[in-house]
Design a protein around this motif. Structure first.
Motif, PDB file in Angstrom:
ATOM      1  N   ARG A 345       0.825  -1.217   0.000  1.00 21.28           N
ATOM      2  CA  ARG A 345       0.000   0.000   0.000  1.00 21.28           C
ATOM      3  C   ARG A 345       0.852   1.257   0.000  1.00 21.28           C
ATOM      4  O   ARG A 345       0.576   2.215  -0.723  1.00 21.28           O
ATOM      5  CB  ARG A 345      -0.905   0.019   1.238  1.00 21.28           C
ATOM      6  CG  ARG A 345      -2.138  -0.849   1.188  1.00 21.28           C
ATOM      7  CD  ARG A 345      -1.845  -2.323   1.124  1.00 21.28           C
ATOM      8  NE  ARG A 345      -2.967  -3.146   1.552  1.00 21.28           N
ATOM      9  CZ  ARG A 345      -3.141  -4.406   1.181  1.00 21.28           C
ATOM     10  NH1 ARG A 345      -2.277  -4.986   0.349  1.00 21.28           N
ATOM     11  NH2 ARG A 345      -4.173  -5.101   1.628  1.00 21.28           N
ATOM     12  N   ARG A 346       1.889   1.264   0.814  1.00 22.34           N
ATOM     13  CA  ARG A 346       2.719   2.467   0.953  1.00 22.34           C
ATOM     14  C   ARG A 346       3.386   2.855  -0.364  1.00 22.34           C
ATOM     15  O   ARG A 346       3.435   4.040  -0.719  1.00 22.34           O
ATOM     16  CB  ARG A 346       3.777   2.259   2.046  1.00 22.34           C
ATOM     17  CG  ARG A 346       3.263   2.437   3.461  1.00 22.34           C
ATOM     18  CD  ARG A 346       4.305   1.999   4.482  1.00 22.34           C
ATOM     19  NE  ARG A 346       5.589   2.637   4.284  1.00 22.34           N
ATOM     20  CZ  ARG A 346       5.931   3.830   4.790  1.00 22.34           C
ATOM     21  NH1 ARG A 346       5.056   4.494   5.536  1.00 22.34           N
ATOM     22  NH2 ARG A 346       7.120   4.334   4.592  1.00 22.34           N
ATOM     23  N   LEU A 350       2.753   6.510  -2.238  1.00 24.26           N
ATOM     24  CA  LEU A 350       3.838   7.471  -2.406  1.00 24.26           C
ATOM     25  C   LEU A 350       4.136   7.732  -3.884  1.00 24.26           C
ATOM     26  O   LEU A 350       4.325   8.890  -4.293  1.00 24.26           O
ATOM     27  CB  LEU A 350       5.092   6.975  -1.680  1.00 24.26           C
ATOM     28  CG  LEU A 350       4.954   6.887  -0.153  1.00 24.26           C
ATOM     29  CD1 LEU A 350       6.179   6.231   0.465  1.00 24.26           C
ATOM     30  CD2 LEU A 350       4.729   8.271   0.458  1.00 24.26           C
ATOM     31  N   SER A 465       1.339  12.997   1.058  1.00 20.54           N
ATOM     32  CA  SER A 465       2.408  12.033   0.772  1.00 20.54           C
ATOM     33  C   SER A 465       3.381  11.955   1.947  1.00 20.54           C
ATOM     34  O   SER A 465       3.837  10.865   2.324  1.00 20.54           O
ATOM     35  CB  SER A 465       3.144  12.438  -0.514  1.00 20.54           C
ATOM     36  OG  SER A 465       2.271  12.405  -1.626  1.00 20.54           O
ATOM     37  N   VAL A 468       1.684   9.910   4.760  1.00 22.29           N
ATOM     38  CA  VAL A 468       1.744   8.462   4.537  1.00 22.29           C
ATOM     39  C   VAL A 468       3.133   7.933   4.858  1.00 22.29           C
ATOM     40  O   VAL A 468       3.292   6.897   5.521  1.00 22.29           O
ATOM     41  CB  VAL A 468       1.369   8.129   3.074  1.00 22.29           C
ATOM     42  CG1 VAL A 468       1.762   6.692   2.728  1.00 22.29           C
ATOM     43  CG2 VAL A 468      -0.128   8.316   2.859  1.00 22.29           C
ATOM     44  N   TYR A 469       4.159   8.646   4.401  1.00 24.30           N
ATOM     45  CA  TYR A 469       5.528   8.196   4.621  1.00 24.30           C
ATOM     46  C   TYR A 469       5.853   8.081   6.107  1.00 24.30           C
ATOM     47  O   TYR A 469       6.520   7.139   6.547  1.00 24.30           O
ATOM     48  CB  TYR A 469       6.504   9.165   3.946  1.00 24.30           C
ATOM     49  CG  TYR A 469       7.954   8.762   4.084  1.00 24.30           C
ATOM     50  CD1 TYR A 469       8.500   7.765   3.269  1.00 24.30           C
ATOM     51  CD2 TYR A 469       8.772   9.366   5.039  1.00 24.30           C
ATOM     52  CE1 TYR A 469       9.831   7.382   3.409  1.00 24.30           C
ATOM     53  CE2 TYR A 469      10.100   8.989   5.184  1.00 24.30           C
ATOM     54  CZ  TYR A 469      10.623   7.993   4.367  1.00 24.30           C
ATOM     55  OH  TYR A 469      11.938   7.608   4.507  1.00 24.30           O
ATOM     56  N   LEU A 472       1.773   6.027   8.171  1.00 21.67           N
ATOM     57  CA  LEU A 472       0.988   4.866   7.754  1.00 21.67           C
ATOM     58  C   LEU A 472       1.852   3.624   7.631  1.00 21.67           C
ATOM     59  O   LEU A 472       2.742   3.557   6.775  1.00 21.67           O
ATOM     60  CB  LEU A 472       0.283   5.132   6.413  1.00 21.67           C
ATOM     61  CG  LEU A 472      -0.653   4.012   5.941  1.00 21.67           C
ATOM     62  CD1 LEU A 472      -1.855   3.895   6.879  1.00 21.67           C
ATOM     63  CD2 LEU A 472      -1.126   4.253   4.515  1.00 21.67           C
ATOM     64  N   GLU A 474       2.697  -0.423   6.741  1.00 24.11           N
ATOM     65  CA  GLU A 474       2.298  -1.320   5.651  1.00 24.11           C
ATOM     66  C   GLU A 474       1.346  -2.393   6.191  1.00 24.11           C
ATOM     67  O   GLU A 474       1.615  -3.000   7.228  1.00 24.11           O
ATOM     68  CB  GLU A 474       3.532  -1.983   5.040  1.00 24.11           C
ATOM     69  CG  GLU A 474       3.224  -2.928   3.879  1.00 24.11           C
ATOM     70  CD  GLU A 474       2.485  -2.209   2.764  1.00 24.11           C
ATOM     71  OE1 GLU A 474       1.285  -2.529   2.558  1.00 24.11           O
ATOM     72  OE2 GLU A 474       3.080  -1.335   2.118  1.00 24.11           O
ATOM     73  N   HIS A 490       4.708  -0.078  15.097  1.00 24.50           N
ATOM     74  CA  HIS A 490       4.995   1.212  14.463  1.00 24.50           C
ATOM     75  C   HIS A 490       5.725   2.138  15.439  1.00 24.50           C
ATOM     76  O   HIS A 490       5.400   2.181  16.641  1.00 24.50           O
ATOM     77  CB  HIS A 490       3.694   1.866  13.999  1.00 24.50           C
ATOM     78  CG  HIS A 490       3.903   3.079  13.139  1.00 24.50           C
ATOM     79  ND1 HIS A 490       3.923   4.352  13.647  1.00 24.50           N
ATOM     80  CD2 HIS A 490       4.106   3.203  11.802  1.00 24.50           C
ATOM     81  CE1 HIS A 490       4.115   5.221  12.656  1.00 24.50           C
ATOM     82  NE2 HIS A 490       4.234   4.543  11.538  1.00 24.50           N
TER      83      HIS A 490
END
Length: 522
Positions: A345-346, A350, A465, A468-469, A472, A474, A490
């Motif tokens: 997903r990541r 990105l 972006s 997410v980096y 978020l 994986e 995480h």
């Protein structure tokens, strides 16, 4: 993780094949996305039809056809016109809150059925509309249908799919949305040639996808998660064996039952969302749909024909350009279906973000150079218009394999069962709220920000972006009931997630390995 699979806590691994039964089931279920997609595509095309505008929005029609007004940015600036489009999404917001209770207590199937029937009723009213009031009433009913469908379909797909194929099968929902958009754009292109009543065919055509999801909801099986949640354990076990294509599904079934038992202890799932241990889930339920709408995609999809007319295309050319972007949308979504469980997903989030950012900056420059601030240009040169359409298509493709499908997939797979329906309602509500806001203010923003509107959305693409980096994790290959692992590991969210659930899973796994089954669980 090994070989794209996931070893659950306690050494368990969930068996499961991609059976023909579950494949057909997920394909039929994903068709719930058709109603959302058809509406996104149809509304922009209809609002670009002269016959529709002259009947319901004469002031906009006069402004568009007035020779003395060449300001391309402000031709369609009308609060009433945008309310026609955006009213649906405000209705969908409220419907999704009601749908949460229906989905949890009565099952995913019934929620899908309500969505189809309400959408069908709205389509009929719009097709026979005599005035703006009828249009708005029809749009509100359509919104109720979208709210129920968007609440239930992604959950249904995530719960039915084997975890190794969950991403690909869940993105079937987004693929249906893109197919709905494409079909709507094609129909708009041909129906626009039927003067006086072609727009009625476009709006009334929404009955077809509504009937499809209504019939589909009647023939689909319910998910094992939903059956267990409603106390039908034997039926759930039988169903789980069939959809996994395996007889030995004891580990997965026990985890589903344990999750259900935990969820029954939660008397107020809405209130529980505010607990510290659900902080990462609540953040994603709000942030992902918020960012998805601020990519600017619905500016393109809602108003593609209007936008292309704004940059100098004629009526038929603008509708054909919308068909082209719709086709790109469908093909690019297939890339996501292929790669989401392979690349993760990541990576898609990105890569798509970088591609969208570049395209929005280029489109802003192209429109700014030609139209400037005044917008007083009658037409673009053909080659110049092609360049603009090309970069818009590259932008659409990036969204279609990243923020489009993943904006629905990731929230639907990360919530624990005890808060799943409530959290999905938050996800849909935030999505619909900002869809409403963008749809309502876009044409006014275009009139005032001019080409800078694309830079506005490019800024948010950059922000999302980075989000997410940093935040978020994986989720590729993680069983839906074992998702707490990714939060615990995480760097940031680990401090919010308590150990009780993980410890319980570990103990259950140990007892299973020792041949001891938990009484009342299996």
């Amino acid at each position: 993780m090994a070989g794209g699979g996931f070893i659950a806590q306690g050494g368990k691994e969930y068996p499961g094949k991609l059976t023909l039964y579950v494949l057909v089931t997920c394909i039929v279920g994903s068709m719930g996305g058709l109603i959302f997609g058809y509406d996104i595509g149809i509304s922009g095309g209809v609002t670009a039809m002269p016959d529709f505008l002259s009947k319901f929005f004469p002031s906009v029609y006069k402004k568009e056809t007035a020779e003395e007004s060449n300001n391309q940015y402000c031709k369609f600036d009308s609060v009433t016109l945008t309310l026609f489009t955006s009213s649906l999404y405000l209705a969908a917001l409220f419907a999704s809150l009601v749908a949460s209770t229906v989905t949890r207590k009565l099952g995913r199937k019934l929620s899908m059925l309500f969505g189809g029937l309400l959408f069908c009723a709205g389509a009929i009213i719009n097709a026979f509309a005599k005035n703006v009031a009828m249009l708005i009433i029809g749009r509100i009913l359509l919104g109720f249908g979208v709210g129920f469908a968007n609440q239930s379909v992604p959950l249904y797909l995530s719960e039915m799919a084997p975890y190794k194929y969950r991403g690909s099968l869940n993105i079937g929902f987004q693929l249906s949305i893109t197919i709905g958009i494409l079909v709507a754009n094609v129909l708009n292109y041909f129906f626009a040639k039927i003067h006086d009543w072609g727009w009625r065919l476009s709006l009334g055509g929404a009955m077809v996808p509504a009937i499809i999801i209504s019939i589909g909801s009647l023939i689909l099986p319910d998910t094992p998660n939903s059956l267990i949640e409603r106390g039908k354990r034997e039926e759930a076990m039988t169903k789980l064996r069939r959809i996994r294509g395996e007889n030995d599904v004891k580990n997965e079934f026990n985890d589903l039952v344990a999750a259900s038992e935990a969820s029954k202890k939660v008397e107020h799932p809405w209130r529980n969302l505010l607990e510290r241990k659900y902080r990462p889930h609540l953040t994603m339920a709000i942030a992902i749909p918020f960012f998805q709408q601020l990519t600017g995609i619905n500016v393109i999809m809602f108003y593609a024909p209007v936008l292309f007319k704004t940059i100098g295309f004629e009526d038929n050319a603008s509708l054909m350009s919308a068909v082209i972007t719709g086709g790109v949308n469908v093909l690019a979504t297939m890339v996501s279906i292929y790669g989401v469980d392979k690349w993760g997903r990541r990576f898609l989030f990105l890569e798509g973000g970088v591609q969208m950012f570049i395209c929005q900056v280029v489109v802003a420059i192209c429109i700014g150079v030609k139209f400037g601030v005044s917008g007083n240009v009658t037409n673009l040169p053909e080659w110049y218009a092609i360049v603009v359409v090309l970069f818009i298509c590259i932008y659409v493709s990036a969204f279609a394999w990243s923020w489009g499908p993943l904006g629905w997939l990731v929230p639907s797979e990360i919530f624990p069962l005890e808060i799943r329906s409530a959290a999905q309602s938050i996800n849909v509500s935030v999505n619909m709220f900002f869809t409403f806001v963008i749809a309502q203010v876009f044409l006014t923003m275009l009139c005032h920000l001019k080409f800078g509107l694309f830079l506005f959305f490019a800024f948010f693409v950059l922000v999302m972006s980075v989000f997410v980096y940093v935040f978020l994790p994986e989720t590729k290959g993680v069983p839906i009931e074992e998702m707490s692992v990714v939060w615990k590991n995480h760097w940031f969210w680990g401090k919010y997630v308590v150990d009780e659930h993980l410890d319980a899973n570990i103990e259950m796994g140990k007892s299973m390995d020792n041949g001891v089954s938990s009484k009342g669980v299996y």
